[in-house]
Design a protein around this motif. Structure first.
Motif, short mmCIF file in Angstrom:
data_model
loop_
_atom_site.label_atom_id
_atom_site.label_comp_id
_atom_site.label_asym_id
_atom_site.label_seq_id
_atom_site.Cartn_x
_atom_site.Cartn_y
_atom_site.Cartn_z
N ASN A 162 0.84 -1.19 0.00
CA ASN A 162 0.00 0.00 0.00
C ASN A 162 0.88 1.24 0.00
OD1 ASN A 162 -2.30 -1.54 0.02
ND2 ASN A 162 -2.62 -1.36 2.23
N ASP A 163 0.55 2.18 -0.87
CA ASP A 163 1.35 3.40 -0.93
C ASP A 163 0.94 4.37 0.18
OD1 ASP A 163 -1.01 4.59 -1.71
OD2 ASP A 163 -0.43 4.81 -3.82
N LYS A 164 1.47 5.60 0.12
CA LYS A 164 1.21 6.58 1.18
C LYS A 164 -0.27 6.95 1.29
CE LYS A 164 5.82 8.66 0.88
NZ LYS A 164 6.61 9.87 0.54
N LYS A 165 -1.00 6.78 0.21
CA LYS A 165 -2.44 7.05 0.22
C LYS A 165 -3.24 5.81 0.59
CE LYS A 165 -2.15 10.65 -3.35
NZ LYS A 165 -2.62 11.05 -4.71
N ASN A 166 -2.48 4.77 1.01
CA ASN A 166 -3.10 3.50 1.38
C ASN A 166 -3.77 2.80 0.19
OD1 ASN A 166 -3.39 1.60 3.43
ND2 ASN A 166 -5.52 2.18 3.81
N GLU A 167 -3.25 3.10 -1.00
CA GLU A 167 -3.77 2.44 -2.20
C GLU A 167 -2.78 1.36 -2.63
OE1 GLU A 167 -4.33 5.54 -5.04
OE2 GLU A 167 -6.21 6.25 -4.14
#
Length: 986
Positions: free
Chosen positions: A920-925
């Motif tokens: 998950n990236d910083k945007k939680n995607e």
């Protein structure tokens, strides 16, 4: 105020002193010393260099040999004259040839040689009682006279901390341990020492005044004597051999009467110079060991360096190139107007060079033949790692800094200033001392080595000329390095090992084995245009001198069509003359040549108006300036060294003589300026022609016997995955079948047989030579080893089969010969070792009742098998399935992974996804990292969340795709950013 002292130790007592010779001399100059003392412990490694540098700086060197009996007791022996110097050479030689450790034996050797020609300084009173030959006034017993006796290992007391680190390195202990053990001060004593030793300076001046140091004044040449039949004078024998050989040469070839006269005149000219210089024995000895090598089947090169310009060398079969045919000059080799040592360097196949040296050692004697010492000095990286080791710096930090330093190979300050990382570490308090210690250690000799080629042969006992020691294989070795041997009257002979000759020899042997043909290199057609066409197409891989990318390009553009062309290409492809390559190629194509004067046409036409060779400069000086060839070569050397003073002496003479040849002052001046420029660039034609023969021979074999050619190349590149991959890929172009390793083929090397190349088991990652040899022993003991897998596994236990090497064999396809492919054998690994363990634990069990059978035969997966190849060999052997897919989808213009260039966009790749990792990236995607495989390599690719969301369900592990990416560089590594799926491959 400092004064000269007796026992200053220098760095040639390896790792027992911080003082380098240059530093010692600078210290002496600073304090206005008129003389300096120098004694190593039993050796004399630095003596010649010390003497030379002292004399340059107007300081009298006081030298000898020191013999330390223990930490406190020593005997220093000095020469009063040349005989006294010979005595100390004998002492040092005998101590080091026999590795004497016992003190009584040391004293016996000293007594054997020390006499009225020597000075002795010692604190061993008993030694005076044992030696009555040294005159009373030349014997200095330090128990009765006041000379400061202590060893000095660094100049300033502040340097003790560095010496303690050196002591720790020497004894493999920590810095702290060294400080606990070594608590004495061995710095240079100041003027306070005069209170304790008031006569020190006076006595040392007295000794210095008497001592002898003229050891580098060469009054005679010490060269070996060739034993001629019936004691015929060497020159007469040499002359006879040459004329007999020339007569045979005339019989085997067609020559006009005029040409014969030219050969005879050339031979007489060369022989007169050889007689005048007294080098007949030199030529006869070289001929002797060359003929020995040929008789023993050791391949000898066609020639090397300027010696290939000698007709005498050719007629003696030392070289194989007719110098008259190729326009080579004897004066470039031996100059009658400036007597120089001859220098006949000979190449031998490198894997048998040692046999030639051993032959000389056996023939001429232990004390008459020696290899030449070298000194392995400490470079930055080694000095730094050593410094860190004694202070127990953590290895992770050491490795980071060492890796940074490996990019540079220069002096300390340059390395530090070029690296921001190293500079920041060096200025930190934690590492400041380590970097200072590193600088101290750099340049110190750590140990001796052996010169790669140099050998000396003498008519006298070497021990009376230079000190020697035991070298590799028990062969004697000089203690002076090559820089000082000629000054002592010794002639260095270079007996070189050349890998390409070993390759040629292996090819010839393979052809003999496969075709029952005996190929003589000298009988190969040198004008075969099929071979030159191969080179002109850029097929230069594996070809001596020609295989670099730049050289290949030159060979292709030059459209080489002769030995001369190869020689010119190799001569031009060097710094300096490279700038003339475009002009040369243009001139060759257009054939529109212009000359400063028409008189230069015959000299420059063969190289299309460009000066390529030193010999052309010599010929121009002769033809235009009326200089003899000998004098012309002297001027050529002065030009190449930019010796302005020497050149100016001849410039006016050249211009004046040119006028007598109807050449104007202006034109003569222009010619002088022109050749002056090229004299620095010109290459030795003799060497270029000789080495071009080796290039051509290899190209000839590549064209006519590719399997044998590449087999030899691969055997010389074992362990080099990059070269192995390249050679195997190229072999396929020649229609040669690559046969993968088989358990029934117990070779440890590649074997080329006609149009097949058999790979050895040792090419498999995880299979070593010992395992293969053990299997070979089992096959000789048990004839039924390979009758089936049952027998193989039963007997191979003794050979050391393990789960690891079984896995490697299975993945490589080595068991295919039993009817089961790699996929099946890997799948049945656990069953196989269950079977092996059962028969291993019950030796009495009838093996026929426990027949090996596979549990399950798996369907072949070509992609997995290709991955096995990459894993086991480091490269693909057969065509990767992806290659076929690429060919079928050529419309999409896919690129190979190993050719990708960072900062390029919208690139298509065809391959397989072999790994998927989601995070998950910083945007939680959710985003993904994948590894994408084609037949050339694996690429890490990032799929950002916005893209991954759309294609998440289409991304399947181990499936083939055409994808589009952007190429970038991340962390000094080429990576990709995913754009889209162009097409899934079924």
């Amino acid at each position: 105020m400092y004064s000269p002292q007796l026992n200053v130790k220098l760095v040639y007592d390896f790792q027992k002193s911080l003082i380098k010779i240059d530093e010692y001399i600078q210290f002496a100059k600073l304090h206005k010393f008129t003389h300096l003392f120098y004694f190593e412990n039993t050796t004399m490694f630095g003596v010649a260099d010390f003497v030379k540098k002292c004399k340059i700086n107007n300081i009298k060197p006081v030298i000898g040999v020191g013999v330390e009996l223990d930490d406190k007791n020593f005997i220093n022996i000095l020469p009063l004259n040349k005989k006294g110097y010979q005595n100390i050479c004998y002492i040092s030689s005998d101590l080091n040839l026999n590795n004497i450790k016992d003190n009584n034996f040391k004293i016996n050797i000293i007594n054997k040689y020390v006499d009225t020609n020597n000075i002795v300084i010692t604190n061993v009173t008993e030694f005076r009682q044992k030696n009555s030959l040294v005159q009373e006034e030349n014997f200095y017993d330090l128990n009765y006279i006041k000379i400061y006796p202590n060893a000095i290992r660094y100049f300033d007391v502040e340097d003790k901390k560095y010496f303690l680190a050196l002591y720790a390195l020497k004894n493999n202990i920590s810095y702290q341990e060294a400080g606990d053990i070594y608590n004495i001060d061995e710095s240079y004593p100041d003027d306070n020492i005069d209170d304790i030793y008031p006569d020190n300076d006076k006595l040392l001046k007295q000794i210095a005044f008497k001592s002898f140091h003229e050891i580098l004044e060469n009054n005679e040449i010490h060269f070996g004597v060739y034993n001629t039949p019936n004691n015929i004078p060497s020159f007469n024998f040499l002359k006879s051999l040459c004329f007999i050989s020339l007569e045979n040469y005339f019989k085997k070839n067609v020559f006009s009467e005029k040409a014969k006269i030219d050969y005879i005149e050339r031979l007489n000219t060369e022989l007169s110079v050889i007689e005048k210089t007294g080098f007949a024995d030199y030529f006869l000895i070289v001929q002797d060991y060359v003929l020995f090598a040929k008789k023993e089947g050791i391949l000898v090169g066609p020639g090397r360096g300027s010696a290939a310009g000698s007709l005498v060398s050719f007629l003696l079969k030392i070289t194989t190139i007719d110098p008259i045919e190729y326009g080579l000059l004897f004066e470039r080799f031996l100059n009658p107007e400036r007597i120089t040592m001859p220098d006949i360097d000979i190449d031998f196949q490198d894997d048998r060079r040692n046999e030639v040296v051993e032959y000389l050692f056996e023939k001429y004697g232990k004390f008459n033949v020696a290899t030449i010492v070298t000194f392995q000095t400490i470079a930055f990286k080694s000095a730094f790692r050593d410094s860190c080791r004694v202070f127990n710096v953590d290895m992770e930090t050491v490795n980071i800094m060492s890796k940074e330093a490996s990019a540079f190979d220069q002096d300390f300050d340059t390395i530090i200033n070029k690296s921001i990382l190293l500079k920041s570490y060096s200025k930190s308090n934690e590492y400041d001392f380590i970097f200072k210690l590193t600088k101290k250690l750099m340049g110190m000799p750590r140990q001796t080595g052996t010169h790669a080629a140099g050998v000396v042969i003498t008519n006298n006992d070497l021990r009376g000329i230079v000190p020697i020691k035991e070298g590799v294989g028990g062969i004697s070795q000089t203690q002076f390095n090559m820089n000082h041997l000629e000054e002592t009257g010794l002639i260095k002979m270079d007996i070189l090992g050349l890998r390409n000759l070993s390759t040629l020899n292996q090819i010839i042997n393979l052809i003999n084995k496969n075709y029952k043909k005996s190929i003589n290199l000298l009988n190969i057609n040198l004008k075969d245009q099929k071979v030159f066409n191969l080179l002109s197409k850029g097929e230069t891989t594996g070809i001596f001198q020609l295989e670099s990318e730049g050289m290949t390009d030159v060979v292709r553009k030059m459209n080489v069509s002769s030995i001369d062309d190869i020689a010119i290409a190799s001569a031009l492809f060097r710094p300096g003359p490279q700038e003339m390559i475009p002009q040369y190629i243009q001139n060759k194509k257009s054939r529109q040549l212009s000359y400063v004067d028409s008189a230069l046409k015959t000299i420059l036409e063969p190289t299309f108006g460009i000066i390529v060779y030193q010999e052309q400069v010599i010929n121009i000086l002769q033809k235009i300036g009326n200089f003899t060839l000998g004098k012309a070569d002297i001027i050529r050397r002065a030009m190449s060294k930019k010796d302005v003073k020497y050149m100016s002496r001849f410039k006016n003479e050249f211009i004046l003589n040119a006028q007598s040849n109807n050449i104007s002052i202006e034109k003569a001046t222009n010619i002088w300026i022109w050749i002056e420029k090229f004299a620095n660039y010109g290459f030795n034609k003799s060497h270029a022609i000789a080495y071009s023969f080796i290039s051509y021979w290899l190209a000839w074999f590549k064209f006519y016997y590719p399997a044998e050619f590449y087999s030899a190349l691969l055997n010389h590149s074992l362990g080099d995955k990059v070269k192995s991959k390249l050679y195997i890929q190229q072999l396929k172009k020649y229609g040669v079948e690559i046969v993968k390793p088989s358990i029934k083929n117990l070779n440890i090397n590649y074997v080329g047989v006609q149009k097949k190349l058999y790979m050895p088991l040792t090419i498999i990652n995880g299979i070593n030579k010992d395992f293969v040899l053990n299997l070979r022993n089992q096959s000789q003991e048990h004839q039924d080893l390979f009758s089936d897998l049952n027998n193989f596994f039963f007997y191979s236990q003794k050979a050391g089969i393990t789960e690891n090497n079984y896995d490697a064999l299975a993945k490589s396809g080595a068991f295919d010969c039993f009817g089961y492919d790699s996929f099946t054998m890997v799948s049945n690994k656990q069953f196989v070792f269950g079977f092996i363990n059962s028969i291993a634990h019950d030796k009495s069990l009838d093996q026929q009742q426990n027949k090996f059978r596979v549990v399950e035969i798996e369907e072949t997966d070509l992609v997995v098998q290709s991955q096995y190849e990459k894993e086991i060999f480091g490269f693909y052997i057969n065509d990767n399935p992806i290659t076929k897919i690429k060919n079928e989808n050529a419309f999409f213009k896919p690129q190979d992974i190993d050719t990708l260039v960072p900062n390029t966009r919208n690139i298509n790749l065809i391959g397989q996804i072999v790994k998927i990792k989601t995070i998950n990236d910083k945007k939680n995607e959710e985003m993904a990292f994948i590894e994408f495989l084609d037949e050339t390599g694996i690429l890490d690719i990032t799929i950002f969340a916005s893209t991954f969301k759309e294609i998440k369900n289409e991304i399947i592990l181990n499936k083939n795709y055409i994808i589009e990416i952007n190429v970038q560089e991340y962390g000094q590594k080429t990576t990709g950013v995913f754009n889209k799926i162009v097409k899934p491959i079924k």
